[in-house]
Design a protein around this motif. Structure first.
Motif, PDB file in Angstrom:
ATOM      1  N   PHE A 152       0.855  -1.188   0.000  1.00  0.00           N
ATOM      2  CA  PHE A 152       0.000   0.000   0.000  1.00  0.00           C
ATOM      3  C   PHE A 152       0.889   1.235   0.000  1.00  0.00           C
ATOM      4  O   PHE A 152       1.974   1.231   0.590  1.00  0.00           O
ATOM      5  N   PHE A 153       0.431   2.292  -0.663  1.00  0.00           N
ATOM      6  CA  PHE A 153       1.233   3.505  -0.727  1.00  0.00           C
ATOM      7  C   PHE A 153       0.316   4.710  -0.847  1.00  0.00           C
ATOM      8  O   PHE A 153      -0.890   4.584  -1.074  1.00  0.00           O
ATOM      9  N   PRO A 172      -3.652   9.252  -9.901  1.00  0.00           N
ATOM     10  CA  PRO A 172      -3.160   7.863  -9.913  1.00  0.00           C
ATOM     11  C   PRO A 172      -3.429   7.130 -11.224  1.00  0.00           C
ATOM     12  O   PRO A 172      -2.950   6.019 -11.419  1.00  0.00           O
ATOM     13  N   ARG A 173      -4.180   7.757 -12.122  1.00  0.00           N
ATOM     14  CA  ARG A 173      -4.600   7.047 -13.334  1.00  0.00           C
ATOM     15  C   ARG A 173      -3.413   6.574 -14.171  1.00  0.00           C
ATOM     16  O   ARG A 173      -3.440   5.473 -14.745  1.00  0.00           O
ATOM     17  N   ASP A 174      -2.339   7.376 -14.260  1.00  0.00           N
ATOM     18  CA  ASP A 174      -1.182   6.956 -15.059  1.00  0.00           C
ATOM     19  C   ASP A 174      -0.528   5.705 -14.476  1.00  0.00           C
ATOM     20  O   ASP A 174      -0.114   4.805 -15.222  1.00  0.00           O
ATOM     21  N   LEU A 175      -0.415   5.643 -13.152  1.00  0.00           N
ATOM     22  CA  LEU A 175       0.146   4.452 -12.514  1.00  0.00           C
ATOM     23  C   LEU A 175      -0.749   3.239 -12.758  1.00  0.00           C
ATOM     24  O   LEU A 175      -0.268   2.115 -12.938  1.00  0.00           O
ATOM     25  N   ILE A 183      -1.290  -0.146 -10.112  1.00  0.00           N
ATOM     26  CA  ILE A 183      -2.331   0.048  -9.105  1.00  0.00           C
ATOM     27  C   ILE A 183      -3.419  -0.995  -9.282  1.00  0.00           C
ATOM     28  O   ILE A 183      -3.875  -1.261 -10.408  1.00  0.00           O
ATOM     29  N   GLU A 184      -3.820  -1.586  -8.167  1.00  0.00           N
ATOM     30  CA  GLU A 184      -4.912  -2.560  -8.146  1.00  0.00           C
ATOM     31  C   GLU A 184      -6.204  -1.851  -7.722  1.00  0.00           C
ATOM     32  O   GLU A 184      -6.301  -1.366  -6.596  1.00  0.00           O
ATOM     33  N   GLN A 206      -0.681  -3.244  -7.571  1.00  0.00           N
ATOM     34  CA  GLN A 206      -1.203  -4.408  -8.288  1.00  0.00           C
ATOM     35  C   GLN A 206      -0.338  -5.631  -7.983  1.00  0.00           C
ATOM     36  O   GLN A 206       0.893  -5.566  -8.036  1.00  0.00           O
ATOM     37  N   GLY A 207      -0.976  -6.713  -7.640  1.00  0.00           N
ATOM     38  CA  GLY A 207      -0.270  -7.953  -7.365  1.00  0.00           C
ATOM     39  C   GLY A 207      -0.058  -8.245  -5.897  1.00  0.00           C
ATOM     40  O   GLY A 207       0.393  -9.345  -5.546  1.00  0.00           O
ATOM     41  N   THR A 208      -0.365  -7.302  -4.997  1.00  0.00           N
ATOM     42  CA  THR A 208      -0.196  -7.579  -3.583  1.00  0.00           C
ATOM     43  C   THR A 208      -1.202  -8.632  -3.120  1.00  0.00           C
ATOM     44  O   THR A 208      -2.370  -8.599  -3.528  1.00  0.00           O
ATOM     45  N   PRO A 209      -0.797  -9.545  -2.246  1.00  0.00           N
ATOM     46  CA  PRO A 209      -1.756 -10.527  -1.725  1.00  0.00           C
ATOM     47  C   PRO A 209      -2.754  -9.911  -0.755  1.00  0.00           C
ATOM     48  O   PRO A 209      -3.722 -10.570  -0.370  1.00  0.00           O
TER      49      PRO A 209
END
Length: 446
Positions: free
Chosen positions: A81-82, A92-95, A101-102, A311-314
């Protein structure tokens, strides 16, 4: 006065992404690996740990070096998380488009809070923080000041305007028209009237001219998806005029102290409906949006801090319940008043109680909020288009160079507008290549 200090670059990288932090990998006593966070405000770390079942507060990641972009930090350190501060990084849309980003499902409490916000804030959240299917890219983080005073040029004050020698002149609706009016103002007798107020020459330069020129230019370029280029004939023309008018205004209009006997023609974005004389009023209908020329979109730029999920964090499925903890911080409890961000919740605050609190704290009368102004914030979308663009126009590794160029151009008039624009272009180009782990001289020019 000129003061020079040496500061480690890391100490000033709150302007950038290079906040010193440590990629720490922690495990709870049960052996489960705890999530890693990259959050500038760490007030939620203990509560998040409890929600997730960890006995110790979550730790911020730390690194031994800095990064040229937030995307680079996310790819290497992979925090679960950040936090994003939009004035530094933009939406945040570009990330999200870069696969960093999830999105997550908003909770009922989040949906209810968003629905209680002013329409222009809801529009910005829908456009910048949500996917077409209703998932969220981020949520406003820990701070009662959700929008942190949206950026725009300012207000013209109708009471003073109607009584002034300029009553037949159309109020400005862009930065270029503001400069046109200042020319007229300086050439017209205006006894009893002043343009604006700021407590120092540096504040006067920034609040009245420099921030308005630079932020309007940068945000309009980014909103249009165009490269930010300063060696443009229009920018050079406006910079030249700005330099000349600032030096004239210092002699004609600038005063260190507010004068409540005068009537002020303009108020800037931090005010809530009262002129500097504490009597004349204005509303968002008198707003001057963030644009260079009147044919550009009438932007208002929202500065917002938001929590996001990599994106990808459990731990992605926990995003909603973790980020929802910020909602209670969006209100500030005081003995005399319950304080909301009037930019986000204009109809919620008890303004009379807030004003009594300000009076008790001996704040100047012009710091108060009028009901008319607050009600106009609710309909601000009639007057401006909200966006969330990066508006931090100073390149962090070039801070000292920018301050020197500003001083040489505006204060000393020893630099031409062409040279100033070329220096800005050089600084923006250097942002891609300059090392960030270095000692630098930072000179503060006043």
């Amino acid at each position: 006065m000129r003061k020079t200090i040496i500061i480690l670059l890391a100490a000033v990288l709150f302007l950038l992404t290079a906040v010193p932090c440590a990629c720490a990998e922690g495990k709870d006593t049960a052996g489960t690996e705890a999530p890693r966070v990259y959050i500038m405000n760490d007030s939620e770390e203990r509560e998040w740990a409890e929600i997730l079942g960890f006995s110790k507060p979550l730790e911020n990641i730390q690194t031994s070096r800095s990064y040229p972009s937030l995307a680079d930090l996310l790819r290497e350190c992979q925090p679960d998380f950040f936090e994003i501060y939009t004035y530094q990084y933009g939406s945040p849309r570009d990330l999200y488009l870069d696969g960093l980003i999830e999105p997550f499902e908003p909770t009922e409490a989040m949906t209810a809070e968003i629905e209680s916000m002013a329409p222009y804030v809801r529009t910005a959240i829908r456009n910048e923080l949500m996917t077409p299917d209703g998932k969220m890219l981020g949520y406003p983080s820990t701070d009662y000041s959700i929008c942190e005073a949206p950026e725009f040029i300012g207000y013209w004050i109708p009471d003073a305007w109607a009584a002034s020698p300029f009553r037949e002149t159309a109020p400005p609706s862009s930065f270029e028209e503001l400069l046109d009016f200042i020319d007229v103002y300086l050439d017209t007798p205006h006894n009893g009237f002043r343009l604006s107020y700021a407590g120092s020459k540096n504040e006067y330069l920034h609040q009245l001219l420099l921030d308005l020129l630079m932020v309007s230019w940068v945000v309009q370029c980014r909103y249009a998806g165009e490269p930010t280029v300063f060696s443009d004939p229009k920018f050079i023309e406006l910079a030249c005029r700005t330099q000349e008018l600032f030096r004239k205004l210092l002699k004609e209009d600038y005063r260190k102290n507010v004068d409540t006997s005068k009537r002020y023609l303009f108020a800037w974005r931090q005010l809530g409906g009262l002129s500097f004389n504490g009597e004349d009023t204005f509303t968002c209908a008198n707003m001057i949006p963030l644009r260079i020329t009147a044919d550009q979109p009438p932007l208002i730029n929202l500065n917002m801090k938001v929590y996001c999920t990599r994106q990808g964090t459990p731990y992605a499925s926990h995003s909603g319940e973790l980020f929802e903890t910020a909602i209670k911080t969006h209100v500030l409890k005081r003995k005399e008043a319950t304080i909301y961000d009037v930019w986000a919740f204009p109809l919620k605050p008890d303004l009379d109680a807030v004003n009594r609190y300000l009076e008790k704290e001996k704040a100047p009368k012009y710091c108060g909020n009028t009901h008319e102004w607050a009600e106009s914030v609710e309909t601000l979308d009639r007057y401006a288009v909200p966006c969330m663009e990066c508006s931090d126009y100073i390149i962090g590794t070039q801070y000292a160079e920018f301050m020197k160029a500003k001083y040489d151009f505006f204060m000393k008039a020893e630099m031409t507008a062409e040279e100033f624009a070329a220096e800005l272009d050089r600084e923006y180009a250097a942002a891609k290549d300059d090392p960030w782990d270095k000692h630098i001289w930072i000179t503060d020019y006043n």
